[in-house]
Enzyme design. Structure first.
Site, PDB file in Angstrom:
ATOM      1  N   TYR A   1       0.849  -1.196   0.000  1.00 21.28           N
ATOM      2  CA  TYR A   1       0.000   0.000   0.000  1.00 21.28           C
ATOM      3  C   TYR A   1       0.878   1.238   0.000  1.00 21.28           C
ATOM      4  CZ  TYR A   1      -3.597   3.329   1.513  1.00 21.28           C
ATOM      5  OH  TYR A   1      -4.456   4.387   1.600  1.00 21.28           O
TER       6      TYR A   1
ATOM      7  N   LYS B   1       4.577   9.419   9.006  1.00 21.94           N
ATOM      8  CA  LYS B   1       4.440   8.903  10.362  1.00 21.94           C
ATOM      9  C   LYS B   1       5.332   9.629  11.370  1.00 21.94           C
ATOM     10  CE  LYS B   1       1.865   5.470   8.669  1.00 21.94           C
ATOM     11  NZ  LYS B   1       0.440   5.282   8.894  1.00 21.94           N
TER      12      LYS B   1
ATOM     13  N   ASP C   1       9.280   2.985  -0.181  1.00 19.42           N
ATOM     14  CA  ASP C   1       8.224   3.600   0.604  1.00 19.42           C
ATOM     15  C   ASP C   1       8.493   3.259   2.069  1.00 19.42           C
ATOM     16  OD1 ASP C   1       5.978   4.360   1.964  1.00 19.42           O
ATOM     17  OD2 ASP C   1       4.549   3.447   0.570  1.00 19.42           O
TER      18      ASP C   1
END
Length: 430
Positions: A146, A269, A241
């Site tokens: 994702y 994050k 990623d």
């Protein structure tokens, strides 16, 4: 009126009239675990507290970024001090420079970077840059990985997209889908086939170096190095990623852990200390193609937001000062080792994948190293497990295809309570 709502059930009922599914992100609806969501009033350390006043030991940690726990005093005091000076400038300020420097110092592959507002924005922008730099349009991604909800990535997506049973979202155009090639995570052979069938057309390979959105799946030996080799061979860029792994696995992220250097890296994050933020960066000659130096356009009024940058600077300073990674990994290893003993004692078919301070417990399988193996997990049993743990005050990510995270705020008492609850739930399951 929402003002009069006193329980999670009441709030969720009212939310259903105001938001799609009653939530602002699909997995929060708890559909995958056959439950209704808990509404959180506040959080502290390793704990969440519901609007009903119930305490939960949290293993979601805001999906990873709260490596220091909830409401860490050093972070919250920094945010408070920054807020007094202004919540948004729409202009340059010192902390965005300091944050960029801290990131670049920790991740040598990130020679230059651009701050954005989310992981989705970071990956979307990195892919645009890769296409511009190579003059090509196609991208290889991996089934189950994702990278946010931009059109190019919602082709066999992971995380909530898997949970909702919709690997590709309606509204994604055939053109976007056609430019996205699917390979199998941990299979270099599938990557080679993509390159051979699309010679001279592939701009980049984008990968979660440690898959975190079909459950936690580490790379097998040689996989990441193989991606680097194939990208070099065919003139494509390699994008890591690291929205989840960056500053969670170590100061240098997965790049440092596995010794493979990407061309571009995306972050999120942790670099905002719990506030919304993202970044993408890489080699200087690539990043200099971004406007205003180059022609690749990307902008954002809230990019480099002063609150997020202040929190991020403090977060990275603490991580550089305390270097908690070795101890966190030991804690997580000890916790999951006893979980595995509980699994064996109960006679339940399950396995645990762990990397650093993150782990996933898969039900119904003996090992998970690929998308297909993850998809064979017993999601019904996970739902029953989730509900049982929640009833006993343990808050897990509400889907089989997610990672659990521990923080420096978690204690031995937390782990003992968790393991006791797990034994009770396992006994009920069998």
């Amino acid at each position: 009126m929402v003002v009069g709502a006193e329980s999670s059930a009441e709030l969720f009922s009212q939310a259903g009239n105001l938001m799609p599914g009653g939530v602002n992100s699909p997995v929060r609806a708890f559909n995958a675990v056959g439950a209704e969501p808990v509404y959180i009033e506040h959080a502290s350390g390793s704990k969440l507290y519901s609007v009903e006043g119930r305490e939960y030991i949290d293993y979601m940690m805001s999906w990873g970024p709260l490596i220091l726990g909830h409401a860490n005093m050093e972070i919250t005091s920094t945010i408070t001090e920054a807020a007094v000076k202004g919540t948004s400038f729409g202009a340059n300020h010192k902390n965005e420079v300091v944050l960029a420097e801290l990131i670049s110092q920790s991740m040598p592959a990130v020679e230059m970077l651009r701050l954005v507002n989310s992981g989705t924005e970071a990956t979307m922008s990195a892919l645009r840059l890769a296409r511009a730099a190579t003059g090509r349009e196609k991208v290889i991604k991996f089934k189950g990985c994702y990278h946010g909800h931009a059109d190019s990535f919602l082709i066999s997506a992971g995380s909530g997209a898997l949970t909702q049973g919709s690997p590709s979202s309606p509204g994604v155009t055939r053109g976007a889908a056609g430019d996205t090639l699917l390979a199998d995570y941990n299979s270099i052979v599938s990557v080679k086939e993509c390159f051979e069938l699309n010679l001279g057309e592939i701009a980049a390979v984008i990968v979660e170096p440690v898959a975190g959105n079909m459950g936690l799946i580490p790379p097998v030996e040689g996989f990441l190095a193989g991606l680097r080799q194939e990208c070099d061979k065919y003139g494509a860029l390699l994008i890591f990623d690291e929205v989840i792994t960056g500053f969670r696995l170590g100061l240098g992220g997965a790049t440092e852990m596995y010794g493979v250097t990407p061309d571009l890296t995306t972050l999120g994050k942790i670099i905002g200390g719990g506030l919304p933020v993202g970044a993408y960066g890489g080699r200087r000659e690539l990043m200099e193609q971004i406007s205003p130096l180059g022609q690749v356009y990307q902008a954002g009024t809230l990019s480099g937001n002063p609150l997020a940058c202040a929190a991020g600077v403090r977060m990275l300073e603490i991580l550089r000062r305390d270097k908690p990674y070795t101890e966190l990994a030991k804690m997580c290893q000890a916790l999951t080792a006893i979980m595995e003993e509980n699994i064996a004692e109960a006679g339940i078919k399950a396995c645990i994948n762990r990397v650093g301070s993150a782990f996933t417990l898969f039900f119904g399988v003996e090992s998970v190293n690929s998308y297909d193996e993850a998809m064979s997990a017993d999601t019904a049993m996970f739902g029953a497990y989730f509900r049982g743990m929640l009833e006993r005050g343990i808050y897990l990510p509400p889907a089989q295809y997610e990672a659990n995270f521990i923080s420096t705020a978690h204690s031995i008492d937390d782990f003992e309570a968790t393991l006791l609850a797990q034994k009770e739930v396992f006994a009920a399951l069998v």
